[in-house]
Structure formats: C-alpha cells, structure tokens
Scaffold this motif. Structure first.
Motif, PDB file in Angstrom:
ATOM      1  N   ASN A  64      16.224 146.127  19.663  1.00 44.99           N
ATOM      2  CA  ASN A  64      15.666 144.979  18.948  1.00 44.99           C
ATOM      3  C   ASN A  64      14.506 144.317  19.678  1.00 44.99           C
ATOM      4  O   ASN A  64      13.915 143.363  19.161  1.00 44.99           O
ATOM      5  N   ASN A  65      14.205 144.813  20.870  1.00 48.70           N
ATOM      6  CA  ASN A  65      13.088 144.254  21.646  1.00 48.70           C
ATOM      7  C   ASN A  65      12.301 145.424  22.244  1.00 48.70           C
ATOM      8  O   ASN A  65      12.403 145.728  23.435  1.00 48.70           O
ATOM      9  N   GLN A  66      11.545 146.092  21.380  1.00 49.30           N
ATOM     10  CA  GLN A  66      10.816 147.280  21.794  1.00 49.30           C
ATOM     11  C   GLN A  66       9.865 146.980  22.953  1.00 49.30           C
ATOM     12  O   GLN A  66       9.183 145.959  22.964  1.00 49.30           O
ATOM     13  N   GLY A  67       9.874 147.884  23.936  1.00 52.01           N
ATOM     14  CA  GLY A  67       8.990 147.719  25.079  1.00 52.01           C
ATOM     15  C   GLY A  67       9.563 146.866  26.185  1.00 52.01           C
ATOM     16  O   GLY A  67       8.931 146.701  27.234  1.00 52.01           O
ATOM     17  N   THR A  68      10.748 146.335  25.975  1.00 52.50           N
ATOM     18  CA  THR A  68      11.394 145.495  26.988  1.00 52.50           C
ATOM     19  C   THR A  68      12.513 146.275  27.675  1.00 52.50           C
ATOM     20  O   THR A  68      13.334 146.911  27.007  1.00 52.50           O
ATOM     21  N   SER A  69      12.538 146.244  28.989  1.00 55.07           N
ATOM     22  CA  SER A  69      13.567 146.924  29.771  1.00 55.07           C
ATOM     23  C   SER A  69      14.575 145.892  30.271  1.00 55.07           C
ATOM     24  O   SER A  69      14.178 144.864  30.867  1.00 55.07           O
ATOM     25  N   PHE A  70      15.865 146.160  30.048  1.00 54.76           N
ATOM     26  CA  PHE A  70      16.911 145.199  30.401  1.00 54.76           C
ATOM     27  C   PHE A  70      17.766 145.719  31.557  1.00 54.76           C
ATOM     28  O   PHE A  70      18.106 146.898  31.616  1.00 54.76           O
ATOM     29  N   THR A  71      18.080 144.842  32.453  1.00 56.45           N
ATOM     30  CA  THR A  71      19.025 145.115  33.538  1.00 56.45           C
ATOM     31  C   THR A  71      19.996 143.949  33.621  1.00 56.45           C
ATOM     32  O   THR A  71      19.721 142.854  33.108  1.00 56.45           O
ATOM     33  N   GLY A  72      21.127 144.181  34.272  1.00 55.42           N
ATOM     34  CA  GLY A  72      22.082 143.074  34.387  1.00 55.42           C
ATOM     35  C   GLY A  72      23.348 143.486  35.098  1.00 55.42           C
ATOM     36  O   GLY A  72      23.478 144.602  35.601  1.00 55.42           O
ATOM     37  N   SER A  73      24.285 142.576  35.113  1.00 56.63           N
ATOM     38  CA  SER A  73      25.573 142.815  35.767  1.00 56.63           C
ATOM     39  C   SER A  73      26.643 141.986  35.073  1.00 56.63           C
ATOM     40  O   SER A  73      26.339 140.994  34.383  1.00 56.63           O
ATOM     41  N   SER A  74      27.891 142.388  35.266  1.00 56.51           N
ATOM     42  CA  SER A  74      29.001 141.639  34.687  1.00 56.51           C
ATOM     43  C   SER A  74      30.196 141.697  35.616  1.00 56.51           C
ATOM     44  O   SER A  74      30.381 142.679  36.341  1.00 56.51           O
ATOM     45  N   ASP A  75      30.992 140.653  35.601  1.00 58.87           N
ATOM     46  CA  ASP A  75      32.203 140.590  36.408  1.00 58.87           C
ATOM     47  C   ASP A  75      33.375 141.171  35.615  1.00 58.87           C
ATOM     48  O   ASP A  75      33.176 141.774  34.557  1.00 58.87           O
ATOM     49  N   SER A  76      34.575 140.963  36.103  1.00 58.49           N
ATOM     50  CA  SER A  76      35.764 141.536  35.465  1.00 58.49           C
ATOM     51  C   SER A  76      36.640 140.454  34.838  1.00 58.49           C
ATOM     52  O   SER A  76      36.569 139.274  35.209  1.00 58.49           O
ATOM     53  N   TRP A  77      37.449 140.879  33.868  1.00 56.28           N
ATOM     54  CA  TRP A  77      38.500 140.024  33.329  1.00 56.28           C
ATOM     55  C   TRP A  77      39.620 139.899  34.358  1.00 56.28           C
ATOM     56  O   TRP A  77      39.941 140.858  35.056  1.00 56.28           O
ATOM     57  N   GLN A  78      40.220 138.709  34.426  1.00 57.62           N
ATOM     58  CA  GLN A  78      41.383 138.489  35.281  1.00 57.62           C
ATOM     59  C   GLN A  78      42.457 137.802  34.429  1.00 57.62           C
ATOM     60  O   GLN A  78      42.184 136.785  33.789  1.00 57.62           O
ATOM     61  N   THR A  79      43.655 138.351  34.404  1.00 57.77           N
ATOM     62  CA  THR A  79      44.751 137.727  33.655  1.00 57.77           C
ATOM     63  C   THR A  79      45.974 137.578  34.553  1.00 57.77           C
ATOM     64  O   THR A  79      46.240 138.419  35.411  1.00 57.77           O
ATOM     65  N   TYR A  80      46.706 136.501  34.314  1.00 57.38           N
ATOM     66  CA  TYR A  80      47.925 136.209  35.066  1.00 57.38           C
ATOM     67  C   TYR A  80      49.006 135.796  34.073  1.00 57.38           C
ATOM     68  O   TYR A  80      48.781 134.941  33.214  1.00 57.38           O
ATOM     69  N   TYR A  81      50.177 136.423  34.186  1.00 53.42           N
ATOM     70  CA  TYR A  81      51.312 136.100  33.324  1.00 53.42           C
ATOM     71  C   TYR A  81      52.494 135.649  34.181  1.00 53.42           C
ATOM     72  O   TYR A  81      52.697 136.159  35.296  1.00 53.42           O
ATOM     73  N   LEU A  82      53.280 134.726  33.658  1.00 54.96           N
ATOM     74  CA  LEU A  82      54.559 134.355  34.255  1.00 54.96           C
ATOM     75  C   LEU A  82      55.581 134.383  33.132  1.00 54.96           C
ATOM     76  O   LEU A  82      55.697 133.438  32.340  1.00 54.96           O
ATOM     77  N   LEU A  83      56.327 135.490  33.050  1.00 54.36           N
ATOM     78  CA  LEU A  83      57.163 135.765  31.884  1.00 54.36           C
ATOM     79  C   LEU A  83      58.647 135.700  32.208  1.00 54.36           C
ATOM     80  O   LEU A  83      59.097 136.193  33.244  1.00 54.36           O
ATOM     81  N   THR A  84      59.385 135.105  31.293  1.00 53.27           N
ATOM     82  CA  THR A  84      60.843 135.117  31.337  1.00 53.27           C
ATOM     83  C   THR A  84      61.335 135.840  30.086  1.00 53.27           C
ATOM     84  O   THR A  84      60.832 135.601  28.991  1.00 53.27           O
ATOM     85  N   GLY A  85      62.289 136.739  30.253  1.00 52.50           N
ATOM     86  CA  GLY A  85      62.733 137.499  29.099  1.00 52.50           C
ATOM     87  C   GLY A  85      64.113 138.087  29.273  1.00 52.50           C
ATOM     88  O   GLY A  85      64.870 137.697  30.171  1.00 52.50           O
ATOM     89  N   VAL A  86      64.427 139.018  28.394  1.00 51.84           N
ATOM     90  CA  VAL A  86      65.721 139.694  28.450  1.00 51.84           C
ATOM     91  C   VAL A  86      65.503 141.192  28.277  1.00 51.84           C
ATOM     92  O   VAL A  86      64.545 141.631  27.634  1.00 51.84           O
TER      93      VAL A  86
END
Length: 232
Positions: free
Chosen positions: A95-117
C-alpha cells in the motif's frame, strides 16, 4: 478372644496406614503452547489477530487427593509467544509503493493462577488418566512493536505500546499419571487454555497521530508438557 482382638487391631492399623498414603503432590511441567484461531492469525485486516507464533509454557502445580476419584488442583502457568509481523510489512509495502519497512516486535506474556478439579480414571495399577478443568485470574502483557518505513527523505512510523491487563482464565483437558516409584510420578498433560481479559490504554502511534484504546485479545492455546511430580 485374642484372635478377635488381633483382628480388630490389624484392621484399624491397616486403615490408618491406607489413610496415610499419598494425599498430596507437587510438580513442575515444561512444554509447548500452540496458538489457535485469532491469536495465531497474522491478517492485519483482522482486528483480533494476535500474530502469535508457537510458544513455551511452564507450570508449577499441586494437588490434593480428596477421595479415590476426585483431586483438587492448583496451577501457576507462564506462557510466552514470539510474534511474526512479516505479513504486516508486506501489506504496508503493497500500500506504500517505493517505501521499505523495517521493525521489531516483542513477545506475548501470559500468567494464570488456576484452581480446579481432576477426576481419576484407572487404566491399570500404575497408570491412570484425569479429565480436568480449572478457573482463575490471568495476567496478560501484549507485545510492543515498532515499524519504520523509509522512502527517500520521508519516514513513516507505526508503533504500539505494551500494557498489562487482568482477566479471568480457564483451562480444560486431560492428564495422564504413571507412577515410577513410591513418591515420584510422571504426569503429561494435554489442555486448552484461554480467558477473558481487557488491556486498557494501549497507545498506537501512526506518524504523529496517537490513538489510545482498550484491547481485548482473544487468547486460545493448546498446551502439552511432560512433568515430574513428588507425592507425599
């Protein structure tokens, strides 16, 4: 008379010994987590796309054997997922002809504290499987990403901030137990986990325009891991 007394004492002693058999266990599990559905999707036109790649998970868990079939379970789970934003680069370049893109991204982090049977189903003397469910709070951190496009003297930037949100998590699945001694056992698990979470005030910067919004990621994963537990 002495035989009767001996029999009574023997039965009482046996009952006490059986009652003292392992009622608790504590263990650790390490394995893989696979994103499913929108969480895995990398379509930038999908507002729920998570761009998540296959991740890793670590469980620290405990159990309380209530009776011959029912176990009360407690699980702390940590997951991390790298993100893949290559599809986002390609769409921006299209969608942006002639433009070069670079970048970076971090990661998802999830934490659960579950009680069950969990419900015990015996297969043999040393092997059994356990359908299981769990529910509890979850904490999620969305990945930060930064993209820069260059076209001559013109620079284009797209950035998103990382925030944390609290929600309600759950899991369901099955576990297997194989005794390997008096106090040790292997407990591989196969579970689905997800939750409902709201991440507030996520900032998206497009050039000089900053937009603040609430983000409700649709996190759904399939998890498998091999664990070692100690019974006492």
């Amino acid at each position: 008379m002495k035989k009767h007394i001996f029999l009574v004492v023997f039965l009482i002693t046996t009952k006490v010994i059986l009652a003292q058999e392992s009622k608790y266990y504590f263990g650790i599990s390490y394995g893989k987590s696979f994103p499913i559905g929108n969480f895995k999707d990398d379509d930038i036109h999908n507002s729920d796309a998570g761009f998540a790649e296959n991740g890793k998970k670590l469980d620290i868990y405990a159990g309380n054997v209530l009776n011959e079939s029912v176990i009360l379970t407690f699980t702390f789970r940590y997951q991390t997922f790298d993100t893949d934003i290559d599809a986002l680069f390609k769409d921006l370049e299209t969608n942006n002809q002639g433009t070069s893109f670079t970048g970076s991204s971090d990661s998802w982090q999830t934490y659960y504290l579950l009680t069950g049977v969990a419900y015990k189903v015996n297969i043999s003397e040393k092997f059994s499987f356990y359908p299981r469910v769990g529910l509890g709070p979850m904490l999620v951190s969305n990945p930060k990403f930064s993209i820069t496009g260059t076209n001559g003297n013109i620079n284009k930037e797209v950035n998103r901030s990382s925030k944390m949100g609290i929600g309600l998590g759950y899991e369901f699945g099955i576990g297997f137990k194989r005794d390997i001694g008096k106090n040790l056992c292997l407990i591989p698990t196969f579970t689905f986990s997800s939750g409902f979470v709201k991440i507030s005030d996520v900032e998206t910067t497009n050039d000089n325009t900053v937009t603040t919004s609430n983000y409700k990621p649709k996190i759904l994963t399939f998890n498998l891991g091999l664990s070692l537990a100690y019974k006492f």
